[in-house]
Design a protein around this motif. Sequence first.
Motif: not given
Length: 291
Positions: A96, A141, A177-180, A184, A186, A203
């Motif tokens: 993170r 991130g 991938s998604k955005t984080y 959080q 990962v 994930n």
Amino acid sequence: MKKSLTILALFCFPFLSFSQDVDPKEWKQLFNGKNLDGWHPKIRNHALDDNFGKTFRVADGLMQVRYDAYSSFDEMFGHIFYKDKYSYYRIATEYRFVGDQATNGPGWATRNSGIMIHCQAPETMGKDQDFPISIEVQLLGGLSNGKPRTTCNLCTPGTNVFYQDKLDKRHCINSTSKTYDGEQWVRAEVLVLGDSLIQHFVNGEKVLEYTKTQTGGGNVSGHDPSLMVEGKSLAEGYISLQSESHPVDFRKVELLNLCGCTDPKASNYKSYYVKSDNTTCEYKKKRKKKA
């Protein structure tokens, strides 16, 4: 042989992308949660094992990257290397991003770190070398600005790969991938099959795949030129985690070796090994019957 391994991986490895499919006890914990035993920091402009300002430290069971001792970052990019090298394996970390970037950290390095695989030996890095010759699994991130920012991308310091069956000399290739955003946790996981196939997972979801890892290209400075052989196969190396000017926590760094004894008669046989090294096989000795 390499081609057959790649085909094997494409058909058989979807199940290996998820840690729950193998007994968790089979994973080797590279980070023990207590100290940095087994790890070697190399920070630019400092000697190997000079952990300037305790850049890499352990607190609350986490491996932390911090910059409170830096008056200015001054491009002192750092890497902490695990002591052993590997070729066929799965590497996973849970990370993170926290806090604010170090003073004078480059803009592109905001909420930026990485897992470096197939790294050159840390002792071969130049004192002022910025990045090891390696394959970087770039960890990013989100910037909480509503814009997508993928993680587990590919970057290539001193290396090249084949992407979508073609030699691709771009320094970085984005994943799907998604955005984080925020702080959080990962989980980033990488399947590494020598120089034949590498897959990135976030994930549990596959987000990138490429083949034929090799040395060459640019994007490294301060290195020994003899180590930069254009087009040379890169099938093994060390693993390191990055310090690129933004604080980051790693709460787990674990590895599943995929190379070992493939003889079912041996006591240390593992069904998930894909690379044979039967010199490691162990056999139970038969007890002699009493006369």
